[in-house]
Design a protein around this motif. Structure first.
Motif, PDB file in Angstrom:
ATOM      1  N   MET A 195      -3.260   3.676  -5.579  1.00 29.41           N
ATOM      2  CA  MET A 195      -4.314   3.175  -4.781  1.00 29.41           C
ATOM      3  C   MET A 195      -4.724   4.098  -3.614  1.00 29.41           C
ATOM      4  SD  MET A 195      -2.688  -0.636  -3.558  1.00 29.41           S
ATOM      5  CE  MET A 195      -2.476  -1.962  -4.982  1.00 29.41           C
ATOM      6  N   ARG A 196      -6.032   3.980  -3.185  1.00 28.50           N
ATOM      7  CA  ARG A 196      -6.568   4.896  -2.154  1.00 28.50           C
ATOM      8  C   ARG A 196      -6.933   4.014  -0.682  1.00 28.50           C
ATOM      9  NH1 ARG A 196      -9.837   9.356  -4.564  1.00 28.50           N
ATOM     10  NH2 ARG A 196      -8.983   9.490  -6.727  1.00 28.50           N
ATOM     11  N   SER A 197      -6.779   2.684  -0.771  1.00 28.16           N
ATOM     12  CA  SER A 197      -7.219   2.064   0.371  1.00 28.16           C
ATOM     13  C   SER A 197      -6.371   0.948   0.762  1.00 28.16           C
ATOM     14  CB  SER A 197      -8.513   1.703   0.402  1.00 28.16           C
ATOM     15  OG  SER A 197      -8.961   0.836  -0.363  1.00 28.16           O
ATOM     16  N   ARG A 198      -6.129   0.427   1.891  1.00 29.82           N
ATOM     17  CA  ARG A 198      -5.397  -0.587   2.174  1.00 29.82           C
ATOM     18  C   ARG A 198      -5.953  -2.039   1.723  1.00 29.82           C
ATOM     19  NH1 ARG A 198      -4.483  -4.156   6.557  1.00 29.82           N
ATOM     20  NH2 ARG A 198      -2.265  -4.181   7.360  1.00 29.82           N
ATOM     21  N   MET A 199      -7.243  -1.912   1.539  1.00 29.74           N
ATOM     22  CA  MET A 199      -7.925  -2.861   0.899  1.00 29.74           C
ATOM     23  C   MET A 199      -7.718  -3.329  -0.487  1.00 29.74           C
ATOM     24  SD  MET A 199     -12.168  -3.669   1.686  1.00 29.74           S
ATOM     25  CE  MET A 199     -12.752  -3.000   0.132  1.00 29.74           C
ATOM     26  N   GLN A 200      -7.348  -2.228  -1.277  1.00 29.48           N
ATOM     27  CA  GLN A 200      -6.737  -2.446  -2.607  1.00 29.48           C
ATOM     28  C   GLN A 200      -5.523  -3.152  -2.723  1.00 29.48           C
ATOM     29  OE1 GLN A 200      -7.304   2.055  -3.462  1.00 29.48           O
ATOM     30  NE2 GLN A 200      -7.749   1.100  -5.637  1.00 29.48           N
ATOM     31  N   ALA A 201      -4.592  -2.839  -1.676  1.00 30.18           N
ATOM     32  CA  ALA A 201      -3.417  -3.636  -1.512  1.00 30.18           C
ATOM     33  C   ALA A 201      -3.587  -5.113  -1.064  1.00 30.18           C
ATOM     34  CB  ALA A 201      -2.654  -2.899  -0.589  1.00 30.18           C
ATOM     35  N   GLU A 202      -4.592  -5.362  -0.290  1.00 27.68           N
ATOM     36  CA  GLU A 202      -4.887  -6.753   0.086  1.00 27.68           C
ATOM     37  C   GLU A 202      -5.221  -7.461  -1.198  1.00 27.68           C
ATOM     38  OE1 GLU A 202      -7.887  -6.189   3.100  1.00 27.68           O
ATOM     39  OE2 GLU A 202      -6.411  -5.755   4.651  1.00 27.68           O
ATOM     40  N   PHE A 247       1.003  -1.366   0.109  1.00 25.66           N
ATOM     41  CA  PHE A 247      -0.018   0.078  -0.088  1.00 25.66           C
ATOM     42  C   PHE A 247       0.884   1.488  -0.049  1.00 25.66           C
ATOM     43  CE2 PHE A 247      -2.811   3.138   2.481  1.00 25.66           C
ATOM     44  CZ  PHE A 247      -3.427   3.466   1.264  1.00 25.66           C
ATOM     45  N   ALA A 248       2.102   1.265   0.713  1.00 27.99           N
ATOM     46  CA  ALA A 248       2.901   2.504   0.854  1.00 27.99           C
ATOM     47  C   ALA A 248       3.371   2.720  -0.662  1.00 27.99           C
ATOM     48  CB  ALA A 248       4.000   2.380   1.704  1.00 27.99           C
ATOM     49  N   LEU A 249       3.738   1.527  -1.249  1.00 28.61           N
ATOM     50  CA  LEU A 249       4.402   1.635  -2.510  1.00 28.61           C
ATOM     51  C   LEU A 249       3.404   2.366  -3.568  1.00 28.61           C
ATOM     52  CD1 LEU A 249       6.400   1.576  -5.128  1.00 28.61           C
ATOM     53  CD2 LEU A 249       5.759  -0.893  -5.199  1.00 28.61           C
ATOM     54  N   PHE A 250       2.344   1.469  -3.722  1.00 29.89           N
ATOM     55  CA  PHE A 250       1.287   1.728  -4.738  1.00 29.89           C
ATOM     56  C   PHE A 250       0.035   2.761  -4.431  1.00 29.89           C
ATOM     57  CE2 PHE A 250       2.567  -2.409  -5.915  1.00 29.89           C
ATOM     58  CZ  PHE A 250       2.915  -2.359  -7.427  1.00 29.89           C
ATOM     59  N   GLY A 251       0.253   3.421  -3.426  1.00 39.41           N
ATOM     60  CA  GLY A 251      -0.595   4.368  -2.568  1.00 39.41           C
ATOM     61  C   GLY A 251      -0.091   5.764  -2.939  1.00 39.41           C
ATOM     62  N   ASP A 252       1.481   5.691  -3.280  1.00 41.51           N
ATOM     63  CA  ASP A 252       2.250   7.057  -3.381  1.00 41.51           C
ATOM     64  C   ASP A 252       2.338   7.617  -4.779  1.00 41.51           C
ATOM     65  OD1 ASP A 252       4.426   8.697  -3.490  1.00 41.51           O
ATOM     66  OD2 ASP A 252       5.745   7.520  -2.577  1.00 41.51           O
ATOM     67  N   PRO A 253       1.669   8.882  -4.810  1.00 44.62           N
ATOM     68  CA  PRO A 253       1.561   9.413  -6.122  1.00 44.62           C
ATOM     69  C   PRO A 253       2.837   9.559  -7.013  1.00 44.62           C
ATOM     70  CG  PRO A 253       0.222  10.492  -4.345  1.00 44.62           C
ATOM     71  CD  PRO A 253       1.090   9.480  -3.651  1.00 44.62           C
ATOM     72  N   THR A 254       3.934   9.949  -6.147  1.00 47.26           N
ATOM     73  CA  THR A 254       5.277  10.213  -6.722  1.00 47.26           C
ATOM     74  C   THR A 254       5.591   8.789  -7.211  1.00 47.26           C
ATOM     75  OG1 THR A 254       5.695  11.724  -4.992  1.00 47.26           O
ATOM     76  CG2 THR A 254       7.548  10.796  -6.171  1.00 47.26           C
ATOM     77  N   ALA A 255       5.507   7.466  -6.762  1.00 50.12           N
ATOM     78  CA  ALA A 255       6.129   6.512  -7.071  1.00 50.12           C
ATOM     79  C   ALA A 255       5.162   5.941  -8.300  1.00 50.12           C
ATOM     80  CB  ALA A 255       6.037   5.357  -6.024  1.00 50.12           C
ATOM     81  N   MET A 256       3.752   6.450  -8.255  1.00 56.09           N
ATOM     82  CA  MET A 256       3.021   5.854  -9.310  1.00 56.09           C
ATOM     83  C   MET A 256       2.895   6.917 -10.396  1.00 56.09           C
ATOM     84  SD  MET A 256       1.950   2.846  -8.640  1.00 56.09           S
ATOM     85  CE  MET A 256       3.772   2.502  -8.053  1.00 56.09           C
ATOM     86  N   GLY A 309       8.109  -5.811 -15.460  1.00 57.03           N
ATOM     87  CA  GLY A 309       7.677  -4.582 -14.860  1.00 57.03           C
ATOM     88  C   GLY A 309       8.129  -4.658 -13.446  1.00 57.03           C
ATOM     89  N   TYR A 310       8.239  -3.362 -12.995  1.00 61.62           N
ATOM     90  CA  TYR A 310       9.095  -3.132 -11.535  1.00 61.62           C
ATOM     91  C   TYR A 310       8.367  -1.880 -11.118  1.00 61.62           C
ATOM     92  CZ  TYR A 310      11.952  -0.769 -14.979  1.00 61.62           C
ATOM     93  OH  TYR A 310      12.378   0.152 -16.059  1.00 61.62           O
ATOM     94  N   ALA A 311       8.694  -1.733  -9.783  1.00 64.21           N
ATOM     95  CA  ALA A 311       8.190  -0.657  -8.979  1.00 64.21           C
ATOM     96  C   ALA A 311       9.017  -0.583  -7.747  1.00 64.21           C
ATOM     97  CB  ALA A 311       6.740  -0.640  -8.793  1.00 64.21           C
ATOM     98  N   LEU A 312       9.473   0.513  -7.424  1.00 63.29           N
ATOM     99  CA  LEU A 312      10.367   0.736  -6.087  1.00 63.29           C
ATOM    100  C   LEU A 312       9.811   1.639  -5.254  1.00 63.29           C
ATOM    101  CD1 LEU A 312      12.546  -0.892  -4.942  1.00 63.29           C
ATOM    102  CD2 LEU A 312      13.994   0.864  -5.940  1.00 63.29           C
ATOM    103  N   GLY A 313       9.540   1.718  -4.018  1.00 61.45           N
ATOM    104  CA  GLY A 313       9.407   2.753  -3.100  1.00 61.45           C
ATOM    105  C   GLY A 313      10.231   3.849  -3.150  1.00 61.45           C
TER     106      GLY A 313
END
Length: 195
Positions: free
Chosen positions: A54-61, A37-46, A108-112
């Motif tokens: 993401m907007r909610s922890r439920m999306q991360a789950e 959630f910290a990664l995919f909810g961060d507008p800068t990383a995304m 594909g890859y993504a990093l905090g």
């Protein structure tokens, strides 16, 4: 090397764990939810991702469940990029869109953001590439990125990928049409970077 990629994936005894000098690519776990959630909810990383943050922890789950299910179906390998010492989730690295006939897949890859600029994404993607060419017998790996993402562009070029073209306004992200640049790497071009 010939053989069916899907058969090779199905024959894996477990989710593969790949270990580098500083990172470990491992199976996603339910306790990774806060890191995901910290990664995919961060507008800068995304900023250059093909979907909105993401907007909610439920999306991360849900994302973690999707990652685990994709492996079970043999459709993707969604690794968590974890710190080798602490095992804390820092990002993701994914092999997906397997094409057995043509022996190719996408990466594909993504990093905090706290981990940017340290060579960790390069190390993680290198591990995945080396494994995919060696173990799956892939002939080609592709990546597509937003061409404005200069750090990602440099990473791919440094790993030996070649830019193969621009696809104009391929994605809509937050109402904005964005371009996509396609990169390709052939097995015979892959030389694992020296550490």
């Amino acid at each position: 090397m010939s053989g069916d990629i899907h058969a090779r994936l199905a024959a894996l005894p477990a989710f593969p764990t790949l270990t580098g000098a500083r990172v470990r690519l491992r199976e996603p776990r339910t306790d990774d939810v806060d890191g995901v959630f910290a990664l995919f909810g961060d507008p800068t990383a995304m900023r250059y991702w093909s979907s909105a943050p993401m907007r909610s922890r439920m999306q991360a789950e849900g994302r973690l469940e999707d990652m685990q299910a994709a492996f079970a179906r043999g459709e993707a390998l969604d690794w968590i990029i974890a710190d080798r010492r602490s095992d804390r989730a820092m990002g993701t690295c994914t092999l997906f869109r397997f094409d057995a006939r043509h022996r190719r897949a996408e990466v594909g890859y993504a990093l905090g953001t706290a981990h940017w600029g340290k060579g960790l994404a390069s190390e993680a993607v290198s591990l995945a590439l080396d494994w995919s060419f060696r173990t799956l017998g892939l002939h080609r790996v592709e990546a597509d990125i937003d061409p404005r993402n200069e750090p990602s562009r440099r990473l791919l070029l440094r790993l030996g990928f070649r830019s193969e073209g621009l696809m104009r306004e391929r994605f809509f992200v937050g109402g904005e049409a964005t371009d996509s640049e396609l990169f390709g790497l052939l097995a015979q071009e892959w030389r694992r970077p020296v550490r």
